[in-house]
Design a protein around this motif. Structure first.
Motif, PDB file in Angstrom:
ATOM      1  N   LEU A 132     -33.508 -17.126  20.971  1.00  0.00           N
ATOM      2  CA  LEU A 132     -33.247 -15.797  20.432  1.00  0.00           C
ATOM      3  C   LEU A 132     -34.177 -14.752  21.039  1.00  0.00           C
ATOM      4  O   LEU A 132     -33.879 -13.555  20.979  1.00  0.00           O
ATOM      5  N   ASP A 133     -35.284 -15.195  21.625  1.00  0.00           N
ATOM      6  CA  ASP A 133     -36.194 -14.249  22.282  1.00  0.00           C
ATOM      7  C   ASP A 133     -35.530 -13.565  23.471  1.00  0.00           C
ATOM      8  O   ASP A 133     -35.974 -12.498  23.903  1.00  0.00           O
ATOM      9  N   PHE A 134     -34.475 -14.197  24.013  1.00  0.00           N
ATOM     10  CA  PHE A 134     -33.804 -13.631  25.177  1.00  0.00           C
ATOM     11  C   PHE A 134     -32.794 -12.533  24.812  1.00  0.00           C
ATOM     12  O   PHE A 134     -32.334 -11.804  25.693  1.00  0.00           O
ATOM     13  N   VAL A 135     -32.438 -12.447  23.535  1.00  0.00           N
ATOM     14  CA  VAL A 135     -31.463 -11.428  23.126  1.00  0.00           C
ATOM     15  C   VAL A 135     -32.043 -10.039  23.393  1.00  0.00           C
ATOM     16  O   VAL A 135     -33.155  -9.727  22.989  1.00  0.00           O
ATOM     17  N   GLY A 136     -31.273  -9.213  24.087  1.00  0.00           N
ATOM     18  CA  GLY A 136     -31.742  -7.888  24.466  1.00  0.00           C
ATOM     19  C   GLY A 136     -32.321  -7.835  25.865  1.00  0.00           C
ATOM     20  O   GLY A 136     -32.696  -6.764  26.340  1.00  0.00           O
TER      21      GLY A 136
ATOM     22  N   ALA B  91     -35.424 -18.844  33.389  1.00  0.00           N
ATOM     23  CA  ALA B  91     -34.591 -19.887  32.793  1.00  0.00           C
ATOM     24  C   ALA B  91     -33.139 -19.590  33.111  1.00  0.00           C
ATOM     25  O   ALA B  91     -32.731 -18.425  33.217  1.00  0.00           O
ATOM     26  N   ILE B  92     -32.371 -20.655  33.290  1.00  0.00           N
ATOM     27  CA  ILE B  92     -30.930 -20.539  33.485  1.00  0.00           C
ATOM     28  C   ILE B  92     -30.260 -20.772  32.131  1.00  0.00           C
ATOM     29  O   ILE B  92     -30.485 -21.803  31.491  1.00  0.00           O
ATOM     30  N   VAL B  93     -29.467 -19.813  31.690  1.00  0.00           N
ATOM     31  CA  VAL B  93     -28.819 -19.910  30.386  1.00  0.00           C
ATOM     32  C   VAL B  93     -27.308 -19.816  30.549  1.00  0.00           C
ATOM     33  O   VAL B  93     -26.802 -19.267  31.529  1.00  0.00           O
ATOM     34  N   GLN B  94     -26.612 -20.372  29.583  1.00  0.00           N
ATOM     35  CA  GLN B  94     -25.160 -20.291  29.551  1.00  0.00           C
ATOM     36  C   GLN B  94     -24.749 -18.936  28.966  1.00  0.00           C
ATOM     37  O   GLN B  94     -25.294 -18.506  27.945  1.00  0.00           O
ATOM     38  N   VAL B  95     -23.816 -18.263  29.625  1.00  0.00           N
ATOM     39  CA  VAL B  95     -23.366 -16.953  29.156  1.00  0.00           C
ATOM     40  C   VAL B  95     -21.843 -16.930  29.090  1.00  0.00           C
ATOM     41  O   VAL B  95     -21.161 -17.660  29.807  1.00  0.00           O
ATOM     42  N   ARG B  96     -21.333 -16.098  28.217  1.00  0.00           N
ATOM     43  CA  ARG B  96     -19.893 -15.909  28.069  1.00  0.00           C
ATOM     44  C   ARG B  96     -19.611 -14.419  27.903  1.00  0.00           C
ATOM     45  O   ARG B  96     -20.437 -13.665  27.383  1.00  0.00           O
TER      46      ARG B  96
ATOM     47  N   MET C   9     -21.623 -12.908  40.718  1.00  0.00           N
ATOM     48  CA  MET C   9     -22.898 -13.425  41.182  1.00  0.00           C
ATOM     49  C   MET C   9     -23.781 -12.298  41.740  1.00  0.00           C
ATOM     50  O   MET C   9     -23.340 -11.498  42.565  1.00  0.00           O
ATOM     51  N   GLY C  10     -25.029 -12.267  41.282  1.00  0.00           N
ATOM     52  CA  GLY C  10     -25.972 -11.254  41.727  1.00  0.00           C
ATOM     53  C   GLY C  10     -25.958  -9.996  40.895  1.00  0.00           C
ATOM     54  O   GLY C  10     -26.868  -9.164  41.010  1.00  0.00           O
ATOM     55  N   GLY C  11     -24.954  -9.833  40.043  1.00  0.00           N
ATOM     56  CA  GLY C  11     -24.884  -8.662  39.191  1.00  0.00           C
ATOM     57  C   GLY C  11     -25.803  -8.788  37.986  1.00  0.00           C
ATOM     58  O   GLY C  11     -26.327  -9.856  37.677  1.00  0.00           O
ATOM     59  N   SER C  12     -25.993  -7.680  37.300  1.00  0.00           N
ATOM     60  CA  SER C  12     -26.860  -7.650  36.126  1.00  0.00           C
ATOM     61  C   SER C  12     -26.036  -7.626  34.856  1.00  0.00           C
ATOM     62  O   SER C  12     -24.958  -7.012  34.804  1.00  0.00           O
ATOM     63  N   GLY C  13     -26.547  -8.314  33.849  1.00  0.00           N
ATOM     64  CA  GLY C  13     -25.881  -8.334  32.556  1.00  0.00           C
ATOM     65  C   GLY C  13     -26.892  -8.184  31.434  1.00  0.00           C
ATOM     66  O   GLY C  13     -28.095  -8.397  31.624  1.00  0.00           O
ATOM     67  N   LEU C  14     -26.406  -7.795  30.272  1.00  0.00           N
ATOM     68  CA  LEU C  14     -27.254  -7.633  29.091  1.00  0.00           C
ATOM     69  C   LEU C  14     -26.902  -8.701  28.075  1.00  0.00           C
ATOM     70  O   LEU C  14     -25.748  -8.799  27.638  1.00  0.00           O
ATOM     71  N   LEU C  15     -27.883  -9.535  27.712  1.00  0.00           N
ATOM     72  CA  LEU C  15     -27.659 -10.555  26.692  1.00  0.00           C
ATOM     73  C   LEU C  15     -27.774  -9.888  25.324  1.00  0.00           C
ATOM     74  O   LEU C  15     -28.870  -9.534  24.891  1.00  0.00           O
ATOM     75  N   TYR C  16     -26.652  -9.695  24.648  1.00  0.00           N
ATOM     76  CA  TYR C  16     -26.674  -8.920  23.407  1.00  0.00           C
ATOM     77  C   TYR C  16     -26.500  -9.757  22.145  1.00  0.00           C
ATOM     78  O   TYR C  16     -26.657  -9.247  21.034  1.00  0.00           O
ATOM     79  N   ALA C  17     -26.175 -11.037  22.276  1.00  0.00           N
ATOM     80  CA  ALA C  17     -26.038 -11.902  21.099  1.00  0.00           C
ATOM     81  C   ALA C  17     -26.109 -13.359  21.536  1.00  0.00           C
ATOM     82  O   ALA C  17     -25.889 -13.682  22.711  1.00  0.00           O
ATOM     83  N   TYR C  18     -26.424 -14.236  20.569  1.00  0.00           N
ATOM     84  CA  TYR C  18     -26.498 -15.674  20.873  1.00  0.00           C
ATOM     85  C   TYR C  18     -25.601 -16.434  19.913  1.00  0.00           C
ATOM     86  O   TYR C  18     -25.630 -16.211  18.688  1.00  0.00           O
TER      87      TYR C  18
ATOM     88  N   ASP D 276     -23.652 -22.121  17.661  1.00  0.00           N
ATOM     89  CA  ASP D 276     -22.737 -23.271  17.698  1.00  0.00           C
ATOM     90  C   ASP D 276     -22.400 -23.657  19.133  1.00  0.00           C
ATOM     91  O   ASP D 276     -22.397 -24.835  19.495  1.00  0.00           O
ATOM     92  N   GLY D 277     -22.085 -22.672  19.964  1.00  0.00           N
ATOM     93  CA  GLY D 277     -21.735 -22.959  21.348  1.00  0.00           C
ATOM     94  C   GLY D 277     -22.931 -23.023  22.279  1.00  0.00           C
ATOM     95  O   GLY D 277     -22.798 -23.432  23.437  1.00  0.00           O
ATOM     96  N   GLU D 278     -24.102 -22.607  21.788  1.00  0.00           N
ATOM     97  CA  GLU D 278     -25.338 -22.603  22.563  1.00  0.00           C
ATOM     98  C   GLU D 278     -25.187 -21.778  23.853  1.00  0.00           C
ATOM     99  O   GLU D 278     -25.520 -22.224  24.944  1.00  0.00           O
ATOM    100  N   PHE D 279     -24.667 -20.573  23.695  1.00  0.00           N
ATOM    101  CA  PHE D 279     -24.557 -19.675  24.841  1.00  0.00           C
ATOM    102  C   PHE D 279     -24.816 -18.240  24.367  1.00  0.00           C
ATOM    103  O   PHE D 279     -24.814 -17.942  23.170  1.00  0.00           O
ATOM    104  N   PHE D 280     -25.039 -17.349  25.341  1.00  0.00           N
ATOM    105  CA  PHE D 280     -25.262 -15.935  25.059  1.00  0.00           C
ATOM    106  C   PHE D 280     -24.008 -15.139  25.389  1.00  0.00           C
ATOM    107  O   PHE D 280     -23.315 -15.423  26.377  1.00  0.00           O
ATOM    108  N   TRP D 281     -23.752 -14.128  24.574  1.00  0.00           N
ATOM    109  CA  TRP D 281     -22.724 -13.161  24.923  1.00  0.00           C
ATOM    110  C   TRP D 281     -23.365 -12.133  25.838  1.00  0.00           C
ATOM    111  O   TRP D 281     -24.455 -11.643  25.575  1.00  0.00           O
ATOM    112  N   VAL D 282     -22.690 -11.842  26.942  1.00  0.00           N
ATOM    113  CA  VAL D 282     -23.259 -10.961  27.951  1.00  0.00           C
ATOM    114  C   VAL D 282     -22.332  -9.778  28.204  1.00  0.00           C
ATOM    115  O   VAL D 282     -21.109  -9.910  28.126  1.00  0.00           O
ATOM    116  N   ALA D 283     -22.942  -8.634  28.494  1.00  0.00           N
ATOM    117  CA  ALA D 283     -22.190  -7.429  28.814  1.00  0.00           C
ATOM    118  C   ALA D 283     -22.671  -6.887  30.147  1.00  0.00           C
ATOM    119  O   ALA D 283     -23.813  -7.125  30.546  1.00  0.00           O
TER     120      ALA D 283
END
Length: 217
Positions: free
Chosen positions: A127-131, A158-163, A186-195, A198-205
């Motif tokens: 959860l520290d990665f959110v934001g 760290a490498i994290v799973q994103v959706r 690949m190579g683009g930037s995203g914002l991790l806004y939620a975790y 259950d699925g153990e992944f981050f929602w990314v924008a």
């Protein structure tokens, strides 16, 4: 007073006396805000000697204080004894070793009784990665697959799973107009806004640093 000064400047008390001066100076810096009481926790591990659970600076400071007091007492008694120089030198070494041993036992006992007042820092959480801003490491990010690289607070990566949500609406001002159509490649930037626990992944924008207005003032 003269006897005390002679003992304090004699062997072995003078060794711990010098260490005590360093300890006092350190805590003065802590009080002044120039140093932290946990400054040495990342460099030294005192667990193997039974001092784990409290800041290193606290356990070492107590060790020095007890060792100095023990060596001072032993040096005073040694000066009052009527022994030859050779015997006195051997006894001084014994006082040095005995002071360290007694100080170690005293500090270990105190640490065991009071370590509960020094709770350990909580372990790192995802959860520290959110934001945080991440870098996409897969060809694209979909609602079913994607990975990204994110930098933690200590500088490690760290490498994290994103959706990406199928119908995405920008959750933040950082995404700007039209972000819902912006690709995450690949190579683009995203914002991790939620975790998603259950699925153990981050929602990314999508994230565009050029559109970030900075902190609201």
């Amino acid at each position: 007073m003269g006897e005390f000064l002679n003992a304090a400047t004699g062997f072995p008390a003078v060794i711990f006396g010098a260490a005590l001066v360093v300890v006092v100076c350190f805590w003065l810096l802590v009080l002044a805000g120039a140093a932290g009481h946990d400054s040495f926790d990342a460099d030294l591990d005192t667990g193997p000697v039974g001092f784990g659970g409290v800041p290193v600076s606290v356990s070492i400071s107590l060790l020095v204080v007890f060792a100095w007091f023990g060596s001072l007492t032993g040096t005073v008694l040694l000066h009052q004894s009527h022994t030859g120089s050779t015997t006195r030198a051997a006894l001084a070494v014994a006082v040095l070793a005995g002071s360290l041993l007694l100080a170690w036992a005293a500090v270990r006992l105190l640490v065991h009784r009071f370590r509960r007042y020094f709770p350990a820092e909580p372990p790192p959480s995802r959860l520290d990665f959110v934001g945080s801003v991440c870098t996409i490491r897969t060809g694209s990010v979909t609602a079913a697959f994607g990975q990204a690289e994110v930098v933690s607070r200590d500088g490690s990566t760290a490498i994290v799973q994103v959706r990406r949500a199928a119908s995405f609406t920008s959750p933040s001002r950082l995404s700007g107009p039209g972000a819902e159509e912006a690709p995450l490649v690949m190579g683009g930037s995203g914002l991790l806004y939620a975790y998603d626990e259950d699925g153990e992944f981050f929602w990314v924008a999508p994230y565009d640093a050029a559109l970030d207005p900075g902190p609201a003032g």
